[in-house]
Design an enzyme around this catalytic site. Structure first.
Site, PDB file in Angstrom:
ATOM      1  N   GLU A  17       0.672  -1.259  -0.051  1.00 53.75           N
ATOM      2  CA  GLU A  17       0.174  -0.061   0.094  1.00 53.75           C
ATOM      3  C   GLU A  17       0.732   1.234   0.012  1.00 53.75           C
ATOM      4  O   GLU A  17       1.939   1.153   1.187  1.00 53.75           O
ATOM      5  CB  GLU A  17      -0.493  -0.128   0.594  1.00 53.75           C
ATOM      6  N   THR A  48      -3.872   4.983  -1.623  1.00 56.05           N
ATOM      7  CA  THR A  48      -5.061   5.742  -0.805  1.00 56.05           C
ATOM      8  C   THR A  48      -5.911   6.423  -1.403  1.00 56.05           C
ATOM      9  O   THR A  48      -5.481   7.500  -2.247  1.00 56.05           O
ATOM     10  CB  THR A  48      -4.313   6.250   0.749  1.00 56.05           C
ATOM     11  N   TYR A  49      -6.488   7.155  -0.813  1.00 50.70           N
ATOM     12  CA  TYR A  49      -7.086   7.916  -1.657  1.00 50.70           C
ATOM     13  C   TYR A  49      -8.132   9.345   0.257  1.00 50.70           C
ATOM     14  O   TYR A  49      -8.394   8.896   0.776  1.00 50.70           O
ATOM     15  CB  TYR A  49      -9.043   7.565  -1.620  1.00 50.70           C
ATOM     16  N   HIS A  78      -8.166   3.491  -3.558  1.00 54.07           N
ATOM     17  CA  HIS A  78      -9.420   3.189  -2.117  1.00 54.07           C
ATOM     18  C   HIS A  78      -9.793   4.453  -3.001  1.00 54.07           C
ATOM     19  O   HIS A  78      -9.710   5.579  -3.286  1.00 54.07           O
ATOM     20  CB  HIS A  78      -7.938   3.962  -1.192  1.00 54.07           C
ATOM     21  N   ARG A 108     -15.685   4.183   4.103  1.00 58.26           N
ATOM     22  CA  ARG A 108     -16.700   5.325   4.755  1.00 58.26           C
ATOM     23  C   ARG A 108     -15.687   6.235   4.888  1.00 58.26           C
ATOM     24  O   ARG A 108     -16.253   7.388   3.873  1.00 58.26           O
ATOM     25  CB  ARG A 108     -17.646   4.769   5.552  1.00 58.26           C
ATOM     26  N   ASP A 110     -13.176   8.052   7.377  1.00 53.10           N
ATOM     27  CA  ASP A 110     -13.110   8.966   8.134  1.00 53.10           C
ATOM     28  C   ASP A 110     -14.735  10.429   8.885  1.00 53.10           C
ATOM     29  O   ASP A 110     -14.000  10.626   7.701  1.00 53.10           O
ATOM     30  CB  ASP A 110     -12.123   9.443   9.013  1.00 53.10           C
ATOM     31  N   TYR A 144     -11.860  -4.968  10.845  1.00 52.68           N
ATOM     32  CA  TYR A 144     -10.750  -4.157  12.181  1.00 52.68           C
ATOM     33  C   TYR A 144     -10.598  -5.702  13.048  1.00 52.68           C
ATOM     34  O   TYR A 144     -11.889  -5.616  13.694  1.00 52.68           O
ATOM     35  CB  TYR A 144     -11.559  -2.897  12.879  1.00 52.68           C
ATOM     36  N   LYS A 164     -21.372  -5.893   4.594  1.00 54.68           N
ATOM     37  CA  LYS A 164     -19.988  -6.095   3.733  1.00 54.68           C
ATOM     38  C   LYS A 164     -20.217  -7.009   2.974  1.00 54.68           C
ATOM     39  O   LYS A 164     -20.371  -6.794   1.038  1.00 54.68           O
ATOM     40  CB  LYS A 164     -18.849  -5.435   4.077  1.00 54.68           C
ATOM     41  N   GLN A 175      -7.105  -2.827   9.118  1.00 57.07           N
ATOM     42  CA  GLN A 175      -6.778  -2.376   9.970  1.00 57.07           C
ATOM     43  C   GLN A 175      -5.236  -3.230  10.239  1.00 57.07           C
ATOM     44  O   GLN A 175      -5.229  -4.478  10.654  1.00 57.07           O
ATOM     45  CB  GLN A 175      -7.510  -1.586  10.937  1.00 57.07           C
TER      46      GLN A 175
HETATM   47  P1  FAD Z   1     -17.763   1.261   8.006  1.00 53.13           P
HETATM   48  O1  FAD Z   1     -17.706  -0.071   7.227  1.00 53.13           O
HETATM   49  O2  FAD Z   1     -18.934   1.727   6.809  1.00 53.13           O
HETATM   50  O3  FAD Z   1     -18.034   1.600   9.011  1.00 53.13           O
HETATM   51  C1  FAD Z   1     -17.606   2.747   9.930  1.00 53.13           C
HETATM   52  C2  FAD Z   1     -18.133   2.583  11.133  1.00 53.13           C
HETATM   53  O4  FAD Z   1     -19.955   2.708  11.037  1.00 53.13           O
HETATM   54  C3  FAD Z   1     -17.637   1.118  12.303  1.00 53.13           C
HETATM   55  O5  FAD Z   1     -17.749   1.986  12.969  1.00 53.13           O
HETATM   56  C4  FAD Z   1     -18.952   0.882  12.359  1.00 53.13           C
HETATM   57  O6  FAD Z   1     -19.385  -0.587  13.465  1.00 53.13           O
HETATM   58  C5  FAD Z   1     -20.339   1.139  11.629  1.00 53.13           C
HETATM   59  N1  FAD Z   1     -21.422   0.856  10.415  1.00 53.13           N
HETATM   60  C6  FAD Z   1     -21.661   0.724   9.597  1.00 53.13           C
HETATM   61  N2  FAD Z   1     -22.843  -0.264   8.877  1.00 53.13           N
HETATM   62  C7  FAD Z   1     -23.189   0.354  10.061  1.00 53.13           C
HETATM   63  C8  FAD Z   1     -24.979   0.085  10.264  1.00 53.13           C
HETATM   64  N3  FAD Z   1     -24.670  -0.968   9.277  1.00 53.13           N
HETATM   65  N4  FAD Z   1     -25.815   0.361  11.333  1.00 53.13           N
HETATM   66  C9  FAD Z   1     -24.537   0.684  12.329  1.00 53.13           C
HETATM   67  N5  FAD Z   1     -23.427   0.848  12.133  1.00 53.13           N
HETATM   68  C10 FAD Z   1     -22.937   1.278  11.105  1.00 53.13           C
HETATM   69  N6  FAD Z   1      -9.406   6.349   5.017  1.00 53.13           N
HETATM   70  C11 FAD Z   1      -9.148   6.916   3.973  1.00 53.13           C
HETATM   71  O7  FAD Z   1      -9.871   8.338   4.135  1.00 53.13           O
HETATM   72  N7  FAD Z   1      -8.886   6.427   3.120  1.00 53.13           N
HETATM   73  C12 FAD Z   1      -7.971   5.100   2.511  1.00 53.13           C
HETATM   74  O8  FAD Z   1      -7.627   5.288   2.156  1.00 53.13           O
HETATM   75  C13 FAD Z   1      -8.361   4.553   3.578  1.00 53.13           C
HETATM   76  N8  FAD Z   1      -7.506   3.512   3.777  1.00 53.13           N
HETATM   77  C14 FAD Z   1      -8.392   2.113   4.047  1.00 53.13           C
HETATM   78  C15 FAD Z   1      -7.557   0.974   4.005  1.00 53.13           C
HETATM   79  C16 FAD Z   1      -7.847   0.004   4.865  1.00 53.13           C
HETATM   80  C17 FAD Z   1      -7.264  -1.559   4.774  1.00 53.13           C
HETATM   81  C18 FAD Z   1      -8.440  -0.086   5.802  1.00 53.13           C
HETATM   82  C19 FAD Z   1      -9.139  -0.351   6.948  1.00 53.13           C
HETATM   83  C20 FAD Z   1      -8.776   1.343   6.296  1.00 53.13           C
HETATM   84  C21 FAD Z   1      -8.779   2.548   5.439  1.00 53.13           C
HETATM   85  N9  FAD Z   1      -9.044   3.519   6.295  1.00 53.13           N
HETATM   86  C22 FAD Z   1      -8.785   5.141   5.093  1.00 53.13           C
HETATM   87  C23 FAD Z   1      -9.785   4.661   7.171  1.00 53.13           C
HETATM   88  C24 FAD Z   1     -11.392   4.382   6.826  1.00 53.13           C
HETATM   89  O9  FAD Z   1     -11.811   5.281   5.756  1.00 53.13           O
HETATM   90  C25 FAD Z   1     -12.112   4.063   8.636  1.00 53.13           C
HETATM   91  O10 FAD Z   1     -11.160   3.873   9.338  1.00 53.13           O
HETATM   92  C26 FAD Z   1     -13.028   4.822   8.531  1.00 53.13           C
HETATM   93  O11 FAD Z   1     -13.777   5.395   9.985  1.00 53.13           O
HETATM   94  C27 FAD Z   1     -13.778   3.459   8.405  1.00 53.13           C
HETATM   95  O12 FAD Z   1     -14.335   3.353   7.116  1.00 53.13           O
HETATM   96  P2  FAD Z   1     -15.154   1.704   6.695  1.00 53.13           P
HETATM   97  O13 FAD Z   1     -15.455   1.700   5.026  1.00 53.13           O
HETATM   98  O14 FAD Z   1     -13.816   0.195   7.129  1.00 53.13           O
HETATM   99  O15 FAD Z   1     -16.926   1.843   7.703  1.00 53.13           O
END
Ligand code: FAD
Length: 293
Positions: A17, A48-49, A78, A108, A110, A144, A164, A175
């Site tokens: 990455e 990354t994005y 990403h 999603r 942060d 996670y 998902k 992560q």
């Molecule tokens: P989600 O899967 O949508 O989850 C986010 C939160 O919402 C979690 O707490 C989850 O429990 C909750 N949630 C999800 N669905 C529901 C539902 N249906 N009902 C209630 N609660 C729900 N960030 C960047 O900005 N750029 C990047 O390039 C980047 N690369 C990453 C690469 C990897 C491998 C990983 C693991 C993370 C990366 N991140 C990146 C970080 C990521 O964007 C953050 O961790 C973000 O806060 C969560 O993204 P997610 O897609 O996992 O979220």
């Protein structure tokens, strides 16, 4: 090629990455690291994005395209959806498609510190479903092992993982974590939940103390005693900390591969020297595992 096909063909998928340079740095500053990382010949490189809100969006697409079209290595762009409209996402997907980038890691993103979020997507499942409808991208999603930092209910992230999978993800990338037992416990729970997709563990070798502090702040990853000792002992000796960090990551990867992990995703921090040294340490293991039926 879609990364899902790599998981079908190989016992172990090995990837890197990288992150795009900050907007005030020339894009070209990453060309040489990409060149060196490509020579190691990983199965794919992901880009990354806008992590931390510090990169211009199109740099992810440009670098994903460079990796794929110039270096002939599969790339994964990403993509985060927080605050984005469908139109924003369409434009990025169109750009990726035009550049023959076939894979995205759908996230999603942060929540900004202001807490204000308006957009068409509430979470990554909605983005995954949306991309799936287009039917022209392989889709990865985040996982996670220690739970997502916002999740208050224990094991709720397993529900989210299932959502998902159902929404159309092909595989998961985790992560970073520093305690493999955390990952193995997570895999057991994932199996009990009936989730079938491959899970590629993410490993980040520590390079300096500041990097690790920031990472822990963002991810909430727990640190084993052994790891804390290394940081405390060598925090002021750059070279010693780098060597100890590589040794720790090597041990972690050897254990993951020997325990049957489906892949390794190396957070390279844009540092080809570290990726090269680490890969040299584990190359024969990857070859051995991939030469079996
Ligand atoms: P989600 O899967 O949508 O989850 C986010 C939160 O919402 C979690 O707490 C989850 O429990 C909750 N949630 C999800 N669905 C529901 C539902 N249906 N009902 C209630 N609660 C729900 N960030 C960047 O900005 N750029 C990047 O390039 C980047 N690369 C990453 C690469 C990897 C491998 C990983 C693991 C993370 C990366 N991140 C990146 C970080 C990521 O964007 C953050 O961790 C973000 O806060 C969560 O993204 P997610 O897609 O996992 O979220």
């Amino acid at each position: 090629m879609r990364i899902k096909n790599l998981f079908e063909e190989k016992n172990l998928v090995y990837s890197f990455e990288i992150f795009p340079p900050r907007p005030n740095y020339p894009l070209e500053s990453i060309y040489s690291p990409i060149d060196e990382l490509s020579q190691i010949n990983p199965d794919y490189i992901s880009v990354t994005y806008g992590a931390g809100g510090s990169t211009q969006n199109n740099r992810t697409a440009m670098l994903s395209s460079l990796i794929k079209n110039k270096h002939q290595i599969e790339s994964v762009a990403h993509l985060t959806c927080i605050g984005a409209t469908r139109d924003n996402i369409d434009k990025i997907l169109d750009e990726l498609e035009a550049n023959k980038v076939e894979n995205v890691l759908a996230l999603r993103g942060d929540i900004p510190s202001s807490g204000l979020v308006e957009g068409d997507f509430k979470n990554s499942q909605e983005l995954i479903s949306y991309i799936k409808e287009r039917d022209n991208f392989g889709i990865a999603a985040g996982a996670y092992p220690e739970g997502h930092i916002e999740t208050k209910v224990k094991d709720f992230d397993l529900e989210v993982l299932k959502y998902k999978e159902e929404a159309g993800a092909d595989y998961f990338v985790t992560q970073l974590f520093y305690d493999n037992n955390v990952f193995y416990e997570f895999l057991n729970k994932v199996e009990q939940k009936g989730i079938k997709l491959p899970i590629q563990p993410g490993v980040m070798p520590v390079i300096n103390k500041r990097q690790i502090e920031r990472t822990i702040e963002l991810s909430g990853a727990s640190l084993p005693e052994k790891f804390i000792k290394i940081i405390n002992k060598y925090e002021h000796d750059k070279l010693a900390l780098r060597d100890a960090g590589i040794a720790y990551a090597t041990e972690q990867i050897v254990d993951l591969i020997s325990s049957g992990a489906r892949g390794i995703h190396l957070y390279t921090m844009n540092n080809p020297t570290i990726a090269k040294t680490l890969t040299a340490n584990i190359k024969s293991l990857i070859k051995s595992v991939n030469s079996r039926e």
